[in-house]
Scaffold this active site. Structure first.
Site, mmCIF file in Angstrom:
data_model
loop_
_atom_site.group_PDB
_atom_site.id
_atom_site.type_symbol
_atom_site.label_atom_id
_atom_site.label_comp_id
_atom_site.label_asym_id
_atom_site.label_seq_id
_atom_site.Cartn_x
_atom_site.Cartn_y
_atom_site.Cartn_z
ATOM 1 N N HIS A 176 3.748 7.380 56.278
ATOM 2 C CA HIS A 176 2.548 7.563 57.343
ATOM 3 C C HIS A 176 2.489 6.101 58.494
ATOM 4 O O HIS A 176 3.328 5.024 57.951
ATOM 5 C CB HIS A 176 1.757 6.729 56.047
ATOM 6 C CG HIS A 176 1.480 8.010 54.845
ATOM 7 N ND1 HIS A 176 0.177 7.992 55.225
ATOM 8 C CD2 HIS A 176 1.954 7.552 54.086
ATOM 9 C CE1 HIS A 176 0.292 9.196 54.191
ATOM 10 N NE2 HIS A 176 1.210 9.683 52.750
ATOM 11 N N HIS B 101 7.845 12.424 54.196
ATOM 12 C CA HIS B 101 6.530 11.368 54.868
ATOM 13 C C HIS B 101 6.636 10.502 54.936
ATOM 14 O O HIS B 101 6.414 9.722 54.645
ATOM 15 C CB HIS B 101 5.208 12.621 55.325
ATOM 16 C CG HIS B 101 4.667 12.547 54.266
ATOM 17 N ND1 HIS B 101 4.810 12.993 52.379
ATOM 18 C CD2 HIS B 101 3.553 11.543 53.298
ATOM 19 C CE1 HIS B 101 3.804 12.791 51.705
ATOM 20 N NE2 HIS B 101 3.557 11.733 52.420
ATOM 21 N N CYS C 279 5.870 21.935 55.715
ATOM 22 C CA CYS C 279 6.642 23.486 56.373
ATOM 23 C C CYS C 279 6.023 23.948 57.105
ATOM 24 O O CYS C 279 6.338 25.089 57.703
ATOM 25 C CB CYS C 279 7.864 23.658 55.096
ATOM 26 S SG CYS C 279 8.845 22.491 54.526
HETATM 27 P P1 5GP Z 1 1.014 11.442 49.872
HETATM 28 O O1 5GP Z 1 -0.545 11.352 49.809
HETATM 29 O O2 5GP Z 1 1.847 11.909 49.573
HETATM 30 O O3 5GP Z 1 1.232 9.706 50.893
HETATM 31 O O4 5GP Z 1 0.456 12.185 52.117
HETATM 32 C C1 5GP Z 1 0.276 12.890 52.015
HETATM 33 C C2 5GP Z 1 -0.989 12.513 53.293
HETATM 34 O O5 5GP Z 1 -0.724 14.212 53.571
HETATM 35 C C3 5GP Z 1 -1.978 12.191 52.965
HETATM 36 O O6 5GP Z 1 -3.338 10.821 53.976
HETATM 37 C C4 5GP Z 1 -3.194 13.533 53.801
HETATM 38 O O7 5GP Z 1 -4.682 13.398 53.930
HETATM 39 C C5 5GP Z 1 -2.863 14.240 54.354
HETATM 40 N N1 5GP Z 1 -2.550 16.163 54.392
HETATM 41 C C6 5GP Z 1 -2.755 16.536 53.386
HETATM 42 N N2 5GP Z 1 -2.937 18.184 54.241
HETATM 43 C C7 5GP Z 1 -2.801 18.206 55.635
HETATM 44 C C8 5GP Z 1 -2.925 18.708 56.109
HETATM 45 O O8 5GP Z 1 -3.301 20.046 55.338
HETATM 46 N N3 5GP Z 1 -2.711 18.385 57.592
HETATM 47 C C9 5GP Z 1 -2.977 16.788 57.753
HETATM 48 N N4 5GP Z 1 -2.874 16.982 58.942
HETATM 49 N N5 5GP Z 1 -2.573 16.166 57.370
HETATM 50 C C10 5GP Z 1 -2.707 16.871 55.379
HETATM 51 ZN ZN ZN Z 2 8.208 21.237 53.554
#
Ligand code: 5GP
Ligand code: ZN
Length: 112
Positions: free
Chosen positions: A101, A99, A6
């Site tokens: 990827h 999100h 957010c």
């Molecule tokens: P999840 O692990 O929840 O599937 O993916 C979260 C993703 O967010 C990870 O791949 C991580 O590298 C990315 N991420 C976490 N914090 C940040 C941030 O502050 N900026 C960006 N651009 N990516 C982030």
């Molecule tokens: Zn959020």
């Protein structure tokens, strides 16, 4: 709300934008797993696919359409790519804001 995605949407945390419209935001992952690693998110805070309601159905369609635009924008539309939405503990979700990827730019393996 204390949610890093957010904060990215509202500009409190900087990000490298790939695509934006009124409902969707896409930006480069800070820790890329491949030459192309973009996160596509709804601007509306939804914690995961489990929080998608009837009122969000159009938004999710827009989001998936945006994934195609991101693929074209980053040049992986012809070579191919993978869409992943990690969910919950076993899914190793680390950020509780829905999100997707978008990963590509090299040959991927399929290992869960
Ligand atoms: P999840 O692990 O929840 O599937 O993916 C979260 C993703 O967010 C990870 O791949 C991580 O590298 C990315 N991420 C976490 N914090 C940040 C941030 O502050 N900026 C960006 N651009 N990516 C982030
Ligand atoms: Zn959020």
């Amino acid at each position: 709300m204390d949610c890093i995605f957010c904060k990215i949407v509202n500009g409190e945390i900087p990000s490298k934008k790939v695509y934006e419209d009124d409902q969707v935001y896409a930006f480069h992952d800070i820790s890329p797993l491949a030459p192309v690693h973009v996160l596509v998110i709804p601007k509306k805070h939804l914690s995961s696919v489990l929080a998608i309601g009837e009122e969000d159905v159009e938004l999710i369609g827009r989001l998936h359409q945006a994934i195609g635009k991101v693929a074209k924008e980053t040049g992986v539309d012809e070579t191919g790519f993978r869409i992943i939405s990690n969910t919950g503990t076993h899914g190793q979700q680390t950020v509780p804001h829905l999100h997707y990827h978008v990963i590509g730019g090299r040959q991927l393996e399929w290992k869960a």
